[in-house]
Structures are given as C-alpha cells and as structure tokens.
Design an enzyme around this catalytic site. Structure first.
Site, PDB file in Angstrom:
ATOM      1  N   GLY A  14     104.564 -58.500  47.904  1.00  0.00           N
ATOM      2  CA  GLY A  14     104.212 -58.690  49.169  1.00  0.00           C
ATOM      3  C   GLY A  14     103.772 -59.914  49.754  1.00  0.00           C
ATOM      4  O   GLY A  14     103.171 -59.883  51.023  1.00  0.00           O
ATOM      5  N   SER A  15     104.050 -60.927  49.368  1.00  0.00           N
ATOM      6  CA  SER A  15     103.617 -62.159  49.893  1.00  0.00           C
ATOM      7  C   SER A  15     104.368 -62.537  51.328  1.00  0.00           C
ATOM      8  O   SER A  15     103.613 -62.982  52.050  1.00  0.00           O
ATOM      9  CB  SER A  15     103.712 -63.399  48.907  1.00  0.00           C
ATOM     10  OG  SER A  15     105.177 -63.798  48.856  1.00  0.00           O
ATOM     11  N   ARG A  67     120.336 -41.591  46.064  1.00  0.00           N
ATOM     12  CA  ARG A  67     120.374 -42.652  47.171  1.00  0.00           C
ATOM     13  C   ARG A  67     120.151 -42.313  48.645  1.00  0.00           C
ATOM     14  O   ARG A  67     119.384 -42.464  49.348  1.00  0.00           O
ATOM     15  CB  ARG A  67     121.231 -43.866  47.209  1.00  0.00           C
ATOM     16  CG  ARG A  67     120.996 -44.889  46.340  1.00  0.00           C
ATOM     17  CD  ARG A  67     122.070 -45.957  46.303  1.00  0.00           C
ATOM     18  NE  ARG A  67     122.110 -46.758  44.877  1.00  0.00           N
ATOM     19  CZ  ARG A  67     121.224 -47.455  44.615  1.00  0.00           C
ATOM     20  NH1 ARG A  67     120.282 -47.783  45.338  1.00  0.00           N
ATOM     21  NH2 ARG A  67     121.195 -47.995  43.451  1.00  0.00           N
ATOM     22  N   ARG A  93     115.675 -52.252  46.403  1.00  0.00           N
ATOM     23  CA  ARG A  93     116.763 -51.161  46.299  1.00  0.00           C
ATOM     24  C   ARG A  93     117.917 -51.781  47.104  1.00  0.00           C
ATOM     25  O   ARG A  93     117.769 -51.987  47.983  1.00  0.00           O
ATOM     26  CB  ARG A  93     116.264 -49.822  46.773  1.00  0.00           C
ATOM     27  CG  ARG A  93     114.970 -49.255  46.147  1.00  0.00           C
ATOM     28  CD  ARG A  93     115.251 -48.504  44.884  1.00  0.00           C
ATOM     29  NE  ARG A  93     116.147 -47.613  44.461  1.00  0.00           N
ATOM     30  CZ  ARG A  93     116.877 -47.163  43.515  1.00  0.00           C
ATOM     31  NH1 ARG A  93     116.729 -47.927  42.265  1.00  0.00           N
ATOM     32  NH2 ARG A  93     117.705 -46.220  43.589  1.00  0.00           N
ATOM     33  N   LEU A  95     120.766 -50.571  49.246  1.00  0.00           N
ATOM     34  CA  LEU A  95     120.841 -49.878  50.536  1.00  0.00           C
ATOM     35  C   LEU A  95     122.523 -49.236  50.682  1.00  0.00           C
ATOM     36  O   LEU A  95     123.027 -50.375  50.656  1.00  0.00           O
ATOM     37  CB  LEU A  95     120.282 -50.275  51.676  1.00  0.00           C
ATOM     38  CG  LEU A  95     118.673 -50.322  51.587  1.00  0.00           C
ATOM     39  CD1 LEU A  95     118.592 -51.481  52.746  1.00  0.00           C
ATOM     40  CD2 LEU A  95     118.154 -49.153  51.811  1.00  0.00           C
ATOM     41  N   ASN A 109     116.795 -59.589  56.183  1.00  0.00           N
ATOM     42  CA  ASN A 109     116.373 -59.689  54.815  1.00  0.00           C
ATOM     43  C   ASN A 109     116.025 -61.163  54.701  1.00  0.00           C
ATOM     44  O   ASN A 109     116.512 -62.044  55.487  1.00  0.00           O
ATOM     45  CB  ASN A 109     117.249 -59.345  53.832  1.00  0.00           C
ATOM     46  CG  ASN A 109     117.004 -59.486  52.479  1.00  0.00           C
ATOM     47  OD1 ASN A 109     115.943 -58.996  52.104  1.00  0.00           O
ATOM     48  ND2 ASN A 109     117.881 -59.955  51.702  1.00  0.00           N
ATOM     49  N   HIS A 111     116.129 -64.070  51.512  1.00  0.00           N
ATOM     50  CA  HIS A 111     116.871 -64.225  50.401  1.00  0.00           C
ATOM     51  C   HIS A 111     116.304 -65.827  49.826  1.00  0.00           C
ATOM     52  O   HIS A 111     116.443 -66.484  50.742  1.00  0.00           O
ATOM     53  CB  HIS A 111     118.177 -64.176  50.239  1.00  0.00           C
ATOM     54  CG  HIS A 111     118.796 -64.251  48.952  1.00  0.00           C
ATOM     55  ND1 HIS A 111     118.784 -63.285  48.093  1.00  0.00           N
ATOM     56  CD2 HIS A 111     119.348 -65.363  48.648  1.00  0.00           C
ATOM     57  CE1 HIS A 111     119.313 -63.729  47.004  1.00  0.00           C
ATOM     58  NE2 HIS A 111     119.981 -64.973  47.049  1.00  0.00           N
ATOM     59  N   ALA A 175     108.140 -71.821  51.788  1.00  0.00           N
ATOM     60  CA  ALA A 175     109.039 -72.108  52.893  1.00  0.00           C
ATOM     61  C   ALA A 175     109.571 -70.646  53.512  1.00  0.00           C
ATOM     62  O   ALA A 175     109.594 -70.435  54.498  1.00  0.00           O
ATOM     63  CB  ALA A 175     110.396 -72.771  52.403  1.00  0.00           C
TER      64      ALA A 175
END
Ligand code: GRF
Length: 215
Positions: A14-15, A67, A93, A95, A109, A111, A175
């Site tokens: 959770g950073s 799902r 997860r 989606l 998101n 990445h 970053a």
C-alpha cells in the site's frame, strides 16, 4: 470545490495508496479517496486507510465461487460509494474484460516499468536481465489486456550496473509515489482526453518526470 471521488484497490503493502492519501490531504488537491478495497484481509495498506480515517473494505476473492461474483461485489461497493475513478494500487487480481469494460476510462493502474516494455510480473528481474539502462513507471488507463491501455504519465529512472531487483524496485517506487498523484491530478482537473490508444493532456505543460536521484 467538487473533488473527484476515488477508490483505491490494493492487495498488499500500500505504499502508492499512502502516497495518494498524502497528496489528497492538501485542501486544494482536486480528488479525494472515498474508499479503499483490499482483496486480502491482511494487506498492510489497510492500516494506512485506517490511520487516515478512510472507509476500507475487505472483499476476499477466496470467499467467492468465481471472478464474476467477486467483481459484482466490487462493482456494487464502488457504485454505492459514488466512486468516479478507480485506482489500482498494487491490486494483484486480474480483472475480467466485463469489469474493465464497465469502468472504461474510469479505471487506472500504475505499473513499475516503462510500458509497453516489461508488462506482467517480475519486472525488475527482467529489466536487469535485459541490460536496459533506463526503467521507470507508467500510469495508464486499464484495458482488458494485462498492463495495456492509454498512457497518462511516465517517469524514467536510471538502472545502475550495481542494481539488484530490490534496489531498482526501491528507486522505481520512489518515482511511482510522485507519478501516481500527478496523473490523478491531471484526470481530476479534466485535462485528460483519450483519443483511441493515445491520450492528450490539455491546458498547460505535461509533467516530464525524469527521476535522477543519487545512487
Ligand atoms: C507497485 O510497484 C506498483 O507499480 C505495482 O505493484 C506495486 C505496489 O506497491 N502495480 P504498493 O503496494 O503500492 O507499495
């Protein structure tokens, strides 16, 4: 000021959630986190939500037969909270195309690579093995194919010869903590226009993030 209502979906540390929480504290930031959802009951990031007084839910995917039913619950909770933008922040997860489609252009998101290079997992190992000199992170809208979708912002960081996956991950993560809030700000300010696979940012400079911290 009406602030954009965000939800953060997490699975672990959770950073990035913490970085978003910190940024949203500023009274003039145009978004607020209304809801945190974790699919894992023991996600450390749930503590950050609790400390910040943000509503948090555990929707444990192992409690659902498939799902689709898991995602139905997710979807209901997001709608009930009036969420306008869903931020995946280390949500582990996959989606379904149905869920992604129903949140199209309202689902983002982060990445830890410069997409479209190094999609998927074990990114930093693969970056080092490939011998690339520059890596970074990408905030993008989510499309059904993993780690794809219109790119909102990227930040570049150097890859040092002495790096191992952990030291590189740490540099990229710093970053990430700058980039995710900046991307959310652009969306919340209504400056992001999606044109097919690309996206244009209106009114003013696009932040260029070249992250060159010390070793
Ligand atoms: C980050 O590296 C993010 O890019 C990736 O998962 C990691 C989550 O880290 N999608 P944290 O849980 O935000 O600390």
């Amino acid at each position: 000021m009406e602030r954009l209502r965000l939800a953060a979906l997490i699975s672990g540390r959770g950073s990035n959630l913490q970085a978003l929480i910190d940024t949203c504290r500023a009274a003039d930031f145009p978004a607020e986190i209304r809801l945190v959802i974790s699919n894992r009951p023991n996600a450390a990031g749930l503590d950050y939500a609790a400390q910040a007084g943000i509503d948090a839910l555990v929707i444990d995917h192992t409690d659902f037969p498939d799902r689709t039913t898991f995602e139905k619950r997710l979807d209901c909770c997001l709608h009930d909270a009036g969420i306008e933008l869903v931020c995946l922040a280390g949500f582990m997860r996959l989606l379904t195309a149905e869920f992604v489609g129903s949140w199209r252009n309202r689902l983002v998101n982060i990445h830890p690579s410069l997409l479209p290079a190094f999609r998927g997992t074990k990114v930093h190992e693969r970056v080092i093995a490939a011998g690339v000199r520059i890596s970074g992170c990408t905030v993008h809208y989510v499309r059904p194919e993993v780690d794809s979708g219109p790119i909102i912002l990227q930040a570049a960081v150097p890859v040092h010869q002495s790096d191992d996956p952990n030291t590189l991950a740490e540099r990229v993560l710093r970053a990430e903590h700058q980039t995710y809030p900046q991307a959310v700000r652009l969306i919340a300010e209504g400056r992001v226009n999606i044109e097919g696979d690309r996206l244009k940012i209106d009114n003013g400079a696009v932040p260029t993030l070249l992250w060159l911290p010390g070793p």
